[in-house]
Structures are given as C-alpha cells and as structure tokens.
Scaffold this active site. Structure first.
Site, PDB file in Angstrom:
ATOM      1  CG  ASP A  99      -0.356  -0.272   2.531  1.00  0.00           C
ATOM      2  OD1 ASP A  99       0.882  -0.421   2.623  1.00  0.00           O
ATOM      3  OD2 ASP A  99      -1.102  -0.361   3.524  1.00  0.00           O
ATOM      4  CG  ASP A 102       6.027   5.695   6.608  1.00  0.00           C
ATOM      5  OD1 ASP A 102       6.003   6.856   6.206  1.00  0.00           O
ATOM      6  OD2 ASP A 102       5.956   5.398   7.817  1.00  0.00           O
ATOM      7  CG  PHE A 151      -1.344   8.280   9.386  1.00  0.00           C
ATOM      8  CD1 PHE A 151      -0.284   7.384   9.489  1.00  0.00           C
ATOM      9  CD2 PHE A 151      -2.645   7.803   9.502  1.00  0.00           C
ATOM     10  CE1 PHE A 151      -0.524   6.030   9.716  1.00  0.00           C
ATOM     11  CE2 PHE A 151      -2.886   6.450   9.727  1.00  0.00           C
ATOM     12  CZ  PHE A 151      -1.823   5.568   9.837  1.00  0.00           C
TER      13      PHE A 151
END
Ligand code: IMP
Ligand code: MG
Length: 180
Positions: A99, A102, A151
């Site tokens: 997904d 990070d 986020f």
C-alpha cells in the site's frame, strides 16, 4: 465514515486511472514472464485486486502478512512475518504489491527475504510513496503517487484497522486520532 475525513487526496477516479497506467507499464516490462505477484496484507489487497485484473499476461498470486508495525501512527521498528507465502519463489520473478512505502523497513526486509529464497528478480509496486520518511533505502520500481509526510487512510490503508474500505485516499480529522 465520510464525515470523519478532513480532505480527500486521491479520488476513486484518480486511483483507477493510475492503477491502469501502472498495469500497462508492468505488462510492457514483464511481457509474458513467469511472475509471482506477492501482496502484502492487508493494506496491499485493494491495489493488488485492481492491478492484477488489468495485467495482460497470466501471473501467480501469493500473499504475505507482516507485523502491523505501527502503534497509532508511529513506527515501532521491527518486522515480523505473521503469515508467510506458500509458493516457492526459487528461480522465479517476484513483484511485491504494497500500500505504502514509508520508513522502507518492511520492503527492505521482504526484498532480502525473497532474494535469499532464490527469487531471480524482486521488484516493488506501491500505491503510495512517502520518500521524506525513508529510514532504510529501497528501490521502488512502480509508484502510484508520491505524498508528503502525512498520515493517510483508505483504499487499503488503515488507522487502527479501520477505513481500509474507503474507495479514496484521505486524511482523517484530527479529532479521530485524539479519541485514541
Ligand atoms: P514502512 O515504514 O515503509 O515499513 O511501512 C510499513 C507500513 O506502515 C505500511 O505498509 C503501512 O501499513 C503503514 N503505514 C505507513 N504510512 C501509513 C499511512 O500514512 N497510513 C496508513 N498506514 C501507513
Ligand atoms: Mg501495510
């Protein structure tokens, strides 16, 4: 659910269009290679489901689940496999579908793992990339969208296991985080 979202970053249509483009790129580069698409659960599930149906060559599907890794919205630093793949990657090409990249810790770990198991080529396809957050450098081959250090939830991405089913990518209202 929509009333808990502060703003939408990528709409359902933006994502659909971009996934098609990624699939075209991947189809052109692999042609009819013997490819295993390994989806990182649970976040990669939406992208994977939409992506593989746009590929124009037959692929093998497998799934892996790694430790949730996040407590709230901050990284805890360790990578642990909760559910492993079941197809042998030895001598085969692997495309990992995730997904978001990070810190890069999860994918750096998975790339090493599949290489150790004998995959001949390991590449990454991610819906989102947050380059400003990188701790472990990792080559990301196919990127849907680059985003700033914010986020986000939706289309597979969760906050506290929720919002994965939003059809778009958005940012939650600050009070939603404050409730935890
Ligand atoms: P890593 O830090 O690159 O290892 O990313 C690990 C995981 O953190 C991703 O697969 C996501 O599940 C989660 N993550 C990172 N950033 C976000 C975000 O903005 N929203 C939701 N989950 C995130
Ligand atoms: Mg994830």
């Amino acid at each position: 659910m929509n009333d808990q979202i502060e703003k939408i970053i990528f709409t359902k249509e933006d994502i659909k269009k971009r996934v098609k483009e990624l699939a075209a790129e991947i189809s052109a580069e692999y042609k009819s290679d013997d490819l295993i698409v390994i989806t990182v659960l649970k976040g990669g599930a939406m992208l994977s489901a939409d992506l593989v149906r746009e590929l124009d060559f037959p692929v093998t599907l497998d799934f892996i689940s790694v430790s949730s890794y996040y407590s709230g919205t901050t990284s805890t630093g360790s990578v642990q496999i909760k559910k492993d793949t079941d197809i042998n990657v030895k001598g085969r090409k692997v495309l990992i579908v995730e997904d978001i990249v990070d810190s890069g810790n999860t994918l750096a770990h998975l790339i090493k793992l599949f290489a150790l198991r004998g995959a001949t080529d390991v590449r990454i396809c991610t819906l989102l990339n947050k380059p400003s957050r990188r701790v472990t450098p990792v080559d990301v081959n196919y990127i849907g969208f680059e985003i700033p250090d914010e986020f986000v939830v939706g289309y597979g991405l969760d906050y506290d296991q929720k919002y994965r089913n939003l059809p778009y990518i958005g940012v939650l209202k600050p009070e939603v985080y404050a409730e935890k």
